[in-house]
Design a protein around this motif. Structure first.
Motif, mmCIF file in Angstrom:
data_model
loop_
_atom_site.group_PDB
_atom_site.id
_atom_site.type_symbol
_atom_site.label_atom_id
_atom_site.label_comp_id
_atom_site.label_asym_id
_atom_site.label_seq_id
_atom_site.Cartn_x
_atom_site.Cartn_y
_atom_site.Cartn_z
ATOM 1 N N PRO A 55 0.821 -1.227 0.000
ATOM 2 C CA PRO A 55 0.000 0.000 0.000
ATOM 3 C C PRO A 55 0.848 1.268 0.000
ATOM 4 O O PRO A 55 0.850 2.049 0.947
ATOM 5 N N LEU A 56 1.561 1.474 -1.101
ATOM 6 C CA LEU A 56 2.460 2.620 -1.226
ATOM 7 C C LEU A 56 2.130 3.404 -2.486
ATOM 8 O O LEU A 56 3.011 3.854 -3.211
ATOM 9 N N GLY A 65 2.355 21.097 4.440
ATOM 10 C CA GLY A 65 1.989 21.827 3.229
ATOM 11 C C GLY A 65 2.628 21.305 1.966
ATOM 12 O O GLY A 65 2.427 21.871 0.885
ATOM 13 N N GLY A 66 3.402 20.214 2.082
ATOM 14 C CA GLY A 66 4.015 19.601 0.911
ATOM 15 C C GLY A 66 3.174 18.458 0.387
ATOM 16 O O GLY A 66 1.967 18.362 0.660
ATOM 17 N N VAL A 67 3.806 17.559 -0.347
ATOM 18 C CA VAL A 67 3.121 16.399 -0.918
ATOM 19 C C VAL A 67 3.972 15.158 -0.702
ATOM 20 O O VAL A 67 5.197 15.193 -0.900
ATOM 21 N N ARG A 68 3.330 14.089 -0.282
ATOM 22 C CA ARG A 68 3.994 12.797 -0.085
ATOM 23 C C ARG A 68 3.584 11.860 -1.214
ATOM 24 O O ARG A 68 2.395 11.650 -1.457
ATOM 25 N N ILE A 69 4.582 11.294 -1.892
ATOM 26 C CA ILE A 69 4.353 10.433 -3.051
ATOM 27 C C ILE A 69 4.775 9.017 -2.685
ATOM 28 O O ILE A 69 5.949 8.757 -2.400
ATOM 29 N N GLY A 70 3.844 8.085 -2.683
ATOM 30 C CA GLY A 70 4.157 6.696 -2.368
ATOM 31 C C GLY A 70 5.143 6.105 -3.351
ATOM 32 O O GLY A 70 5.153 6.447 -4.539
ATOM 33 N N ALA A 71 5.980 5.197 -2.866
ATOM 34 C CA ALA A 71 7.051 4.635 -3.690
ATOM 35 C C ALA A 71 6.545 3.856 -4.887
ATOM 36 O O ALA A 71 7.269 3.694 -5.875
ATOM 37 N N LEU A 72 5.296 3.375 -4.836
ATOM 38 C CA LEU A 72 4.778 2.556 -5.933
ATOM 39 C C LEU A 72 3.840 3.321 -6.858
ATOM 40 O O LEU A 72 3.187 2.732 -7.713
ATOM 41 N N VAL A 73 3.792 4.621 -6.717
ATOM 42 C CA VAL A 73 3.002 5.428 -7.668
ATOM 43 C C VAL A 73 3.657 5.340 -9.041
ATOM 44 O O VAL A 73 4.837 5.668 -9.188
ATOM 45 N N PRO A 74 2.940 4.897 -10.062
ATOM 46 C CA PRO A 74 3.531 4.833 -11.409
ATOM 47 C C PRO A 74 3.914 6.220 -11.915
ATOM 48 O O PRO A 74 3.272 7.218 -11.590
ATOM 49 N N LEU A 213 9.816 4.026 1.023
ATOM 50 C CA LEU A 213 8.392 4.155 1.316
ATOM 51 C C LEU A 213 7.742 5.270 0.504
ATOM 52 O O LEU A 213 6.619 5.122 0.016
ATOM 53 N N ALA A 214 8.444 6.397 0.400
ATOM 54 C CA ALA A 214 7.835 7.568 -0.242
ATOM 55 C C ALA A 214 8.880 8.612 -0.561
ATOM 56 O O ALA A 214 10.006 8.576 -0.042
#
Length: 338
Positions: A55-56, A65-74, A213-214
């Motif tokens: 679940p990443l 105020g930033g953005v976290r991007i999961g490691a498995l986002v294409p 992870l991200a």
């Protein structure tokens, strides 16, 4: 391709445990780089640990105020995500400059960070390569080295990092969140990739049992004044000879904040804070941009076939900063340089 075991991790903790138990195992998600390396016998893992179901896959705002991007986002999902397109268009542009649509559909955010060099000698197991076999020698130094590094290289390796996305992440001051047997930690993007030194086989500072992870982006995205310019031998599906990520914050006709990162020229995305500092307080223009380029390239050293990269990089830096300052970023679907 050698025989290997295949297992699927159900959660992050299990993935870490599996990796720690088998030192020669490799995590696999999209596999867009790893499978090629296995086919060429550059990588010969005894076990593949499939993490593609973990679940990443979220792209979400952080409390800071930033953005976290999961490691498995294409890569393709990330490039067209509304948060990235609106707040971090430099990152979206860099992703779209890389690879092909089919590869971007498969490639993951974490995997992009872990790409290995496309040096032809690294891929050719019949030739000596310190990155592949430490102490074997570097075939590129005396061979065909047109695509190789002009910054940060060593006597042991002159390979370059292939990613476009990572150049933008370097300029944006991203942070890489990882976890392993010793727990979670955050690695500043500038510290994630390594210069070759005498250990070019080590591409990054991940520990053997750690998993990404991200990637976390800070609030400042430079949405108004940015550009990503990629110069290559052909107009699509080619790695950069030189690429530039430029991001500016303008205040009253002067540069309040500046970020510059180069790709295709070093073992990692290349930044020099002195060049960025030289831009602050200056009126945007060719003279200021040229000074910054000279600082960024002051330690450039070429080998037999890549001397052209030094003036090419200088012109590219000036052009990309000009695009950023004027608010007319390079459009990746239009290959003509603006």
């Amino acid at each position: 391709m050698n025989n290997f075991d295949y297992v699927r991790a159900c959660d992050v903790a299990e993935a870490v445990k599996m990796k720690a138990a088998t030192p020669h195992a490799k995590f696999i998600a999209g596999g867009t780089n790893l499978i090629d390396l296995m086919k060429y016998h550059v990588e010969q893992p005894r076990r593949l640990i499939d993490i593609s179901r973990l679940p990443l896959t979220a792209v979400e705002e952080t409390s800071a105020g930033g953005v976290r991007i999961g490691a498995l986002v294409p890569n393709s999902t990330l490039a067209y995500h509304s948060l990235i397109e609106s707040r971090y268009p430099l990152l979206a542009s860099a992703i779209l400059a890389g690879a092909s649509a089919q590869l971007r559909n498969m490639a993951s955010t974490g995997g992009n960070l872990l790409q290995r060099t496309r040096c032809a000698y690294f891929y050719d197991v019949a030739t000596p390569c310190n990155k592949r076999t430490p102490g074997a020698g570097c075939s590129a130094t005396g061979g065909l080295n047109r695509n190789h590094a002009i910054l940060g290289a060593s006597a042991d390796c002159i390979a370059t990092h292939p990613s476009d996305m990572c150049v933008a992440l370097a300029a944006l001051n991203a942070t890489v969140q990882v976890t392993g047997a010793q727990g979670e930690r955050a690695i500043p993007f500038a510290d994630f990739h390594r210069l070759p030194g005498d250990r070019p086989d080590l591409d990054n500072t991940l520990r053997a049992d750690e998993i990404i992870l991200a990637v976390v982006l800070p609030p400042q995205g430079f949405a108004a004044n940015h550009s990503y310019l990629k110069l290559r031998d052909r107009l699509s599906y080619a790695f950069a000879l030189v690429s530039v990520a430029a991001a500016l914050e303008l205040d009253g006709g002067r540069i309040g904040e500046a970020r510059l990162a180069l790709g295709g020229v070093a073992h990692k995305p290349w930044r020099n804070e002195a060049a960025e500092n030289a831009l602050r307080g200056q009126a945007p223009g060719h003279e200021a941009f040229g000074r910054a380029a000279d600082i960024l390239l002051k330690d450039a050293r070429h080998v037999a076939h890549n001397a052209f990269k030094v003036p090419l990089a200088r012109r590219a830096i000036i052009r990309t900063l000009t695009q950023a300052a004027s608010g007319t970023p390079q459009i990746q679907s239009i290959k003509t340089i603006r």
